[in-house]
Scaffold this motif. Structure first.
Motif, PDB file in Angstrom:
ATOM      1  N   PRO A 237     -12.471  20.214   4.522  1.00 52.20           N
ATOM      2  CA  PRO A 237     -12.138  18.884   5.029  1.00 52.20           C
ATOM      3  C   PRO A 237     -10.664  18.574   4.813  1.00 52.20           C
ATOM      4  O   PRO A 237     -10.050  19.062   3.864  1.00 52.20           O
ATOM      5  CB  PRO A 237     -13.013  17.954   4.181  1.00 52.20           C
ATOM      6  N   PRO A 238     -10.060  17.783   5.732  1.00 49.77           N
ATOM      7  CA  PRO A 238      -8.651  17.423   5.567  1.00 49.77           C
ATOM      8  C   PRO A 238      -8.435  16.665   4.270  1.00 49.77           C
ATOM      9  O   PRO A 238      -9.273  15.871   3.839  1.00 49.77           O
ATOM     10  CB  PRO A 238      -8.376  16.540   6.797  1.00 49.77           C
ATOM     11  N   GLN A 239      -7.287  16.902   3.646  1.00 51.98           N
ATOM     12  CA  GLN A 239      -6.995  16.263   2.372  1.00 51.98           C
ATOM     13  C   GLN A 239      -6.555  14.822   2.584  1.00 51.98           C
ATOM     14  O   GLN A 239      -5.803  14.512   3.504  1.00 51.98           O
ATOM     15  CB  GLN A 239      -5.904  17.044   1.641  1.00 51.98           C
ATOM     16  N   LYS A 240      -7.060  13.942   1.738  1.00 48.45           N
ATOM     17  CA  LYS A 240      -6.691  12.533   1.783  1.00 48.45           C
ATOM     18  C   LYS A 240      -6.313  12.081   0.386  1.00 48.45           C
ATOM     19  O   LYS A 240      -6.864  12.567  -0.604  1.00 48.45           O
ATOM     20  CB  LYS A 240      -7.859  11.682   2.310  1.00 48.45           C
ATOM     21  N   PRO A 241      -5.373  11.152   0.283  1.00 56.38           N
ATOM     22  CA  PRO A 241      -4.999  10.653  -1.056  1.00 56.38           C
ATOM     23  C   PRO A 241      -6.154   9.873  -1.678  1.00 56.38           C
ATOM     24  O   PRO A 241      -6.912   9.195  -0.978  1.00 56.38           O
ATOM     25  CB  PRO A 241      -3.797   9.752  -0.772  1.00 56.38           C
ATOM     26  N   ARG A 242      -6.292   9.969  -3.009  1.00 51.40           N
ATOM     27  CA  ARG A 242      -7.351   9.265  -3.738  1.00 51.40           C
ATOM     28  C   ARG A 242      -6.787   7.985  -4.374  1.00 51.40           C
ATOM     29  O   ARG A 242      -5.692   7.991  -4.915  1.00 51.40           O
ATOM     30  CB  ARG A 242      -7.940  10.160  -4.837  1.00 51.40           C
ATOM     31  N   TRP A 243      -7.548   6.931  -4.303  1.00 46.15           N
ATOM     32  CA  TRP A 243      -7.113   5.643  -4.850  1.00 46.15           C
ATOM     33  C   TRP A 243      -7.628   5.473  -6.265  1.00 46.15           C
ATOM     34  O   TRP A 243      -8.791   5.736  -6.565  1.00 46.15           O
ATOM     35  CB  TRP A 243      -7.618   4.504  -3.982  1.00 46.15           C
ATOM     36  N   LEU A 244      -6.754   5.028  -7.145  1.00 48.95           N
ATOM     37  CA  LEU A 244      -7.118   4.694  -8.521  1.00 48.95           C
ATOM     38  C   LEU A 244      -6.651   3.276  -8.784  1.00 48.95           C
ATOM     39  O   LEU A 244      -5.452   3.017  -8.879  1.00 48.95           O
ATOM     40  CB  LEU A 244      -6.455   5.670  -9.499  1.00 48.95           C
ATOM     41  N   GLY A 245      -7.594   2.353  -8.874  1.00 51.15           N
ATOM     42  CA  GLY A 245      -7.243   0.947  -9.044  1.00 51.15           C
ATOM     43  C   GLY A 245      -7.214   0.527 -10.502  1.00 51.15           C
ATOM     44  O   GLY A 245      -7.889   1.113 -11.355  1.00 51.15           O
ATOM     45  N   SER A 246      -6.433  -0.500 -10.800  1.00 48.73           N
ATOM     46  CA  SER A 246      -6.346  -1.030 -12.155  1.00 48.73           C
ATOM     47  C   SER A 246      -7.464  -2.038 -12.394  1.00 48.73           C
ATOM     48  O   SER A 246      -7.833  -2.809 -11.503  1.00 48.73           O
ATOM     49  CB  SER A 246      -4.989  -1.703 -12.373  1.00 48.73           C
ATOM     50  N   LYS A 247      -8.005  -2.018 -13.608  1.00 53.17           N
ATOM     51  CA  LYS A 247      -9.029  -2.994 -13.990  1.00 53.17           C
ATOM     52  C   LYS A 247      -8.408  -4.336 -14.363  1.00 53.17           C
ATOM     53  O   LYS A 247      -9.094  -5.364 -14.348  1.00 53.17           O
ATOM     54  CB  LYS A 247      -9.846  -2.456 -15.166  1.00 53.17           C
ATOM     55  N   ASP A 248      -7.118  -4.318 -14.685  1.00 54.10           N
ATOM     56  CA  ASP A 248      -6.431  -5.548 -15.075  1.00 54.10           C
ATOM     57  C   ASP A 248      -5.935  -6.292 -13.842  1.00 54.10           C
ATOM     58  O   ASP A 248      -5.484  -5.681 -12.867  1.00 54.10           O
ATOM     59  CB  ASP A 248      -5.257  -5.236 -16.001  1.00 54.10           C
ATOM     60  N   LYS A 249      -5.995  -7.611 -13.888  1.00 50.21           N
ATOM     61  CA  LYS A 249      -5.504  -8.430 -12.796  1.00 50.21           C
ATOM     62  C   LYS A 249      -4.023  -8.737 -12.990  1.00 50.21           C
ATOM     63  O   LYS A 249      -3.490  -8.625 -14.079  1.00 50.21           O
ATOM     64  CB  LYS A 249      -6.313  -9.730 -12.717  1.00 50.21           C
ATOM     65  N   GLY A 250      -3.367  -9.107 -11.894  1.00 49.86           N
ATOM     66  CA  GLY A 250      -1.970  -9.499 -11.967  1.00 49.86           C
ATOM     67  C   GLY A 250      -0.986  -8.377 -11.709  1.00 49.86           C
ATOM     68  O   GLY A 250       0.223  -8.561 -11.887  1.00 49.86           O
ATOM     69  N   GLY A 251      -1.462  -7.216 -11.301  1.00 47.25           N
ATOM     70  CA  GLY A 251      -0.560  -6.096 -11.030  1.00 47.25           C
ATOM     71  C   GLY A 251       0.259  -6.308  -9.774  1.00 47.25           C
ATOM     72  O   GLY A 251      -0.173  -6.982  -8.831  1.00 47.25           O
ATOM     73  N   ASN A 252       1.481  -5.737  -9.751  1.00 46.04           N
ATOM     74  CA  ASN A 252       2.340  -5.887  -8.578  1.00 46.04           C
ATOM     75  C   ASN A 252       3.131  -4.619  -8.260  1.00 46.04           C
ATOM     76  O   ASN A 252       4.023  -4.637  -7.418  1.00 46.04           O
ATOM     77  CB  ASN A 252       3.306  -7.065  -8.760  1.00 46.04           C
ATOM     78  N   VAL A 253       2.818  -3.508  -8.955  1.00 39.88           N
ATOM     79  CA  VAL A 253       3.506  -2.237  -8.710  1.00 39.88           C
ATOM     80  C   VAL A 253       2.508  -1.237  -8.148  1.00 39.88           C
ATOM     81  O   VAL A 253       1.446  -0.999  -8.736  1.00 39.88           O
ATOM     82  CB  VAL A 253       4.124  -1.668 -10.007  1.00 39.88           C
TER      83      VAL A 253
END
Length: 412
Positions: A237-253
């Motif tokens: 299968p074609p490669q796709k980037p994996r998302w890793l989200g933060s559990k903390d709120k208020g992130g902006n980076v």
């Protein structure tokens, strides 16, 4: 950056750690010109463990058997990863198997020597017998002998294992490693020691100081499908980037990096500078140049849909050629938008990833408000900065400087 077994053994050989005669195989035709005498063992070169139980290690007696076995190994994914290379290696008669490792303990902020007299694939037994020695001061052969003694070794084995540990530590320091491991370190009936398998993790932040290691990141040609011995076609299968989200709120980076280790290191450095990551897209570490650029485009489009993102830090460690392609793609991506006659907002010129037609841009994206920080470990930094001109791209070679700039842009 995690090295494959055959790459780790190249570094072992450089410092005198004994390894068996071997030959990396990328094409089945290379088995017809094997310079190792049969019988040999064929080993799938993937980053995950458990190759033997998954069928990724096979013993063969002749060329016909080797071709059939190699074809099966190339078609066998291990934890979703297909091997691009198989290692053909001479067989070795072992009497005992040990486990040796040196790792950088970030909590202790010290290197730690680890060893077990019960090496091999039985992880529970290995861990049960594992001993460790923390380096409180600079390394000396005394620490190596202390570990060998704690492992219960005697006589010649103390000297043999201590010598291997000294060479491992030499490599650990010279190459800025986070981890170096030999499992198993085999012992023959005559007392000879041999590194049968190896693992090395390079500190991502130090790669710019070790350009020789970047050759291990040379992009491989895309291999869309493989024919199995039964004639079935297995489509990768074609490669796709994996998302890793933060559990903390208020992130902006937002973070985009190639490889889990590199991306997580970037995340930690931002936290250490009091920054707040909102999440990260992880590009497959061993992607070809074409696939990396495609995954980068996907990651950028998705991360720009997150309204809270104010700064995006892109951290790519690859060959100079690939880094140049990334820089060119970013330059095209950040060109000012122009409105065409059909009322669609488009880039004024095509991106490197899509030169056949202009890339349409979602007018709802906050790309104009976002600030960009680009870290490329290789290439000519000054020429890239010149080519970016007035575009809002801050380019760095050093990761720490890129992180500081990212947090400073948020503060401003």
């Amino acid at each position: 950056m995690d090295l494959l077994e055959y790459q780790a053994k190249e570094l072992f050989h450089q410092v005198g750690i004994p390894v068996l005669p071997s030959q990396p195989i990328a094409q089945l035709s290379e088995l017809k010109h094997l310079h190792i005498r049969y019988p040999v063992v064929l080993k799938s070169q993937v980053h995950s463990g458990g190759r033997g139980r998954a069928g990724g290690i096979r013993f063969v007696q002749n060329t016909i058997d080797a071709v059939a076995a190699a074809q099966a190994i190339f078609s066998l994914p291990i934890l979703g990863e297909y091997p691009e290379v198989i290692l053909a290696e001479a067989r070795y008669d072992t009497q005992e198997e040990f486990f040796l490792s040196i790792l950088l303990d970030y909590q202790l902020q010290r290197p730690v020597l680890m060893g077990s007299a019960k090496g091999g694939i039985d992880v529970e037994t290995l861990l049960k017998h594992t001993q460790k020695v923390v380096l409180d001061q600079g390394f000396s052969p005394f620490y190596a002998r202390r570990l060998a003694t704690k492992m219960g070794l005697k006589g010649r084995l103390i000297h043999g294992v201590s010598t291997i540990l000294e060479k491992m530590y030499q490599l650990f320091i010279e190459k800025d490693l986070d981890l170096i491991e030999i499992n198993p370190l085999a012992v023959s009936a005559s007392g000879e020691v041999m590194a049968l398998d190896g693992k090395i993790t390079v500190n991502d932040t130090a790669l710019s100081r070790h350009l020789d290691l970047l050759s291990f990141l040379t992009p491989k040609a895309d291999r869309p499908s493989t024919v199995t011995p039964q004639g079935n076609i297995v489509t990768t299968p074609p490669q796709k980037p994996r998302w890793l989200g933060s559990k903390d709120k208020g992130g902006n980076v937002g973070i985009i990096g190639n490889g889990s280790g590199l991306t997580l290191t970037t995340w930690d450095l931002i936290l250490n500078q009091k920054g707040k990551p909102i999440g990260a897209f992880i590009i497959e570490e061993k992607s070809s140049s074409k696939s990396l650029i495609k995954q980068l485009g996907i990651a950028i489009d998705k991360i720009l849909n997150i309204a809270e993102v104010e700064v995006i830090l892109i951290n790519i460690v690859s060959s100079e050629q690939t880094s140049d392609l990334v820089a060119e793609a970013m330059k095209d991506y950040c060109q000012p938008l122009e409105v065409t006659s059909d009322n669609e907002e488009q880039l004024s010129r095509p991106t490197s990833a899509n030169s056949a037609h202009q890339r349409k841009v979602n007018p709802n994206l906050n790309s104009n408000a976002v600030k960009w920080v680009l870290r490329l470990a290789t290439g000519d930094l000054e020429s890239r900065e010149t080519s970016f001109g007035d575009l809002p791209i801050h380019c760095f070679e050093d990761l720490n400087e890129a992180v500081k700039k990212t947090v400073a842009l948020i503060s401003n």
